[in-house]
Structures are given as C-alpha cells and as structure tokens.
Design a protein around this motif. Structure first.
Motif, short mmCIF file in Angstrom:
data_model
loop_
_atom_site.label_atom_id
_atom_site.label_comp_id
_atom_site.label_asym_id
_atom_site.label_seq_id
_atom_site.Cartn_x
_atom_site.Cartn_y
_atom_site.Cartn_z
N CYS A 34 -8.96 9.30 -6.40
CA CYS A 34 -8.61 8.62 -7.65
C CYS A 34 -8.81 9.65 -8.78
O CYS A 34 -9.90 10.15 -8.97
N SER A 35 -7.73 9.96 -9.50
CA SER A 35 -7.80 11.05 -10.47
C SER A 35 -8.61 10.71 -11.71
O SER A 35 -9.24 11.58 -12.30
N HIS A 36 -8.61 9.46 -12.13
CA HIS A 36 -9.34 9.09 -13.34
C HIS A 36 -9.72 7.61 -13.27
O HIS A 36 -8.91 6.78 -12.94
N GLY A 37 -10.96 7.34 -13.57
CA GLY A 37 -11.41 5.96 -13.59
C GLY A 37 -11.86 5.46 -12.23
O GLY A 37 -11.96 6.21 -11.27
N PRO A 38 -12.14 4.15 -12.15
CA PRO A 38 -12.67 3.59 -10.90
C PRO A 38 -11.58 3.41 -9.84
O PRO A 38 -10.46 3.02 -10.16
N PRO A 39 -11.89 3.69 -8.58
CA PRO A 39 -10.91 3.47 -7.51
C PRO A 39 -10.84 1.99 -7.13
O PRO A 39 -11.81 1.26 -7.22
N LEU A 40 -9.68 1.60 -6.69
CA LEU A 40 -9.41 0.22 -6.28
C LEU A 40 -9.14 0.22 -4.78
O LEU A 40 -8.42 1.08 -4.28
N SER A 41 -9.73 -0.72 -4.06
CA SER A 41 -9.53 -0.80 -2.61
C SER A 41 -9.24 -2.23 -2.20
O SER A 41 -9.52 -3.17 -2.94
N LEU A 42 -8.73 -2.37 -0.98
CA LEU A 42 -8.57 -3.70 -0.40
C LEU A 42 -9.89 -4.11 0.24
O LEU A 42 -10.56 -3.30 0.86
N ASP A 43 -10.22 -5.36 0.09
CA ASP A 43 -11.42 -5.91 0.69
C ASP A 43 -11.09 -6.36 2.12
O ASP A 43 -9.93 -6.39 2.52
N TRP A 44 -12.11 -6.71 2.89
CA TRP A 44 -11.88 -7.22 4.25
C TRP A 44 -11.36 -8.66 4.22
O TRP A 44 -10.70 -9.10 5.14
N ASN A 45 -11.67 -9.40 3.16
CA ASN A 45 -11.26 -10.80 3.06
C ASN A 45 -9.77 -10.91 2.75
O ASN A 45 -9.25 -10.15 1.94
N TYR A 46 -9.12 -11.85 3.40
CA TYR A 46 -7.70 -12.05 3.15
C TYR A 46 -7.35 -13.53 3.25
O TYR A 46 -8.09 -14.33 3.78
N THR A 47 -6.17 -13.84 2.69
CA THR A 47 -5.62 -15.19 2.77
C THR A 47 -4.30 -15.09 3.52
O THR A 47 -3.47 -14.23 3.18
N LYS A 48 -4.14 -15.93 4.54
CA LYS A 48 -2.86 -15.97 5.26
C LYS A 48 -1.82 -16.57 4.33
O LYS A 48 -2.02 -17.64 3.78
N LYS A 49 -0.71 -15.87 4.18
CA LYS A 49 0.36 -16.40 3.33
C LYS A 49 1.39 -17.15 4.17
O LYS A 49 1.73 -18.28 3.86
N CYS A 50 1.92 -16.51 5.20
CA CYS A 50 2.91 -17.19 6.05
C CYS A 50 3.19 -16.38 7.29
O CYS A 50 2.88 -15.20 7.37
N ASN A 51 3.79 -17.03 8.27
CA ASN A 51 4.36 -16.37 9.44
C ASN A 51 5.87 -16.44 9.27
O ASN A 51 6.40 -17.47 8.87
N ILE A 52 6.52 -15.34 9.60
CA ILE A 52 7.97 -15.30 9.40
C ILE A 52 8.59 -14.46 10.53
O ILE A 52 7.97 -13.52 11.02
N GLU A 53 9.77 -14.85 10.94
CA GLU A 53 10.48 -14.07 11.96
C GLU A 53 10.79 -12.70 11.39
O GLU A 53 11.15 -12.57 10.22
N ILE A 54 10.66 -11.68 12.21
CA ILE A 54 10.81 -10.32 11.71
C ILE A 54 12.22 -10.04 11.18
O ILE A 54 12.38 -9.36 10.17
N ASP A 55 13.23 -10.59 11.84
CA ASP A 55 14.60 -10.38 11.35
C ASP A 55 14.79 -11.01 9.98
O ASP A 55 15.42 -10.41 9.09
N GLU A 56 14.24 -12.19 9.78
CA GLU A 56 14.34 -12.87 8.49
C GLU A 56 13.62 -12.07 7.40
O GLU A 56 14.11 -11.91 6.29
#
Length: 153
Positions: A34-56
């Motif tokens: 991170c070149s300047h300021g605080p770095p941002l990362s993804l946490d381990w916690n997540y929310t399932k949004k949806c399941n979708i067919e890969i072609d769609e």
C-alpha cells in the motif's frame, strides 16, 4: 506398466455448473505494498449473495475492470475503514506506521542483498581455510608421530 500408459493417455477435465457469489467484509489490512495510508483487506467473514449458473453469470456479468480501476485512494480507504468497519483514526495511523516499518525493512533488505553474496563467499572461504588448516595439522601430527616412532627404533 500398462496402467501407467492408460493414465497418461486418459484426458482429465474439470467443469463447473454453478458459482456461489459471496460478499466479504472489509478489515484493516497489513499489506506493505500500500503506497500511502492504511491498507484495506478482505475479512474471513462473508455473506452468501446467490448461487447462479455459470453460463448465466458469464452472460450477464459486467465487463472486467482494468487494474487502475481497482485502486482505492487513501481517502477512500480511510472513509471505508472508519464508517463501514468502525476503525478509529488512531487504528489507521498505527496500521500506516506498521506498513512504513515493513517497507523500511524491505528497502534495507534490498540494499544489502549484494552484501549477502560477499558474505556467503567469505563463509565458504573460511570453511575451506579451516578444513585446510585441520588437514595440515593432522598431517604434521602424523609426521611427528612417524618421526618419534623412527627415533625409538
């Protein structure tokens, strides 16, 4: 032997039928790039949004963003971390300080990399010298012992 030949000839494929879309929480990171300021990362916690067919998904997904479009400014990261994640200004300052320390250490490592080659060469020479000295001492001891044996005859 024939089984090995059959395995090599058989083609293995992997396919996917659907994907699960998740939204991960954000957290204060520790990434030193991170070149300047605080770095941002993804946490381990997540929310399932949806399941979708890969072609769609492939048909409806937006165009891929270019790398420069993925960058967040220092101000944007600070706002996200403070308003969405609940970090204080002091937390951000401390994380920025840690990133600077890590970057300083990385710079020092890069600065001294050429010296490491010299140090390795010196260690190698030192080992060879010790081995030579030990061999010379043992030969001298053998000669002395041989000479003493001759004198006692």
């Amino acid at each position: 032997n024939n089984r090995i030949g059959n395995c090599a000839r058989s083609s293995r494929t992997v396919s996917f039928s659907s994907i699960e879309i998740r939204e991960y929480d954000l957290t204060l990171g520790d990434h030193p790039s991170c070149s300047h300021g605080p770095p941002l990362s993804l946490d381990w916690n997540y929310t399932k949004k949806c399941n979708i067919e890969i072609d769609e998904y492939e048909y409806s997904r937006p165009t891929r963003r270019r790398p420069h479009q993925l960058l967040l400014s220092n101000d944007c990261r600070k706002k996200l971390l403070m308003s969405c994640c609940g970090y204080s200004a002091e937390d951000l300052k401390e994380a920025t300080k840690e990133v600077r320390k890590t970057n300083t250490r990385r710079c020092a490592t890069q600065l001294f990399l050429p010296a490491i080659n010299v140090e390795e060469t010196m260690q190698c020479v030192t080992r060879k010298m010790r081995k030579t000295i030990v061999n010379v001492k043992s030969r001298d001891e053998e000669k002395e012992k041989w000479w003493l044996d001759l004198n006692t005859i």
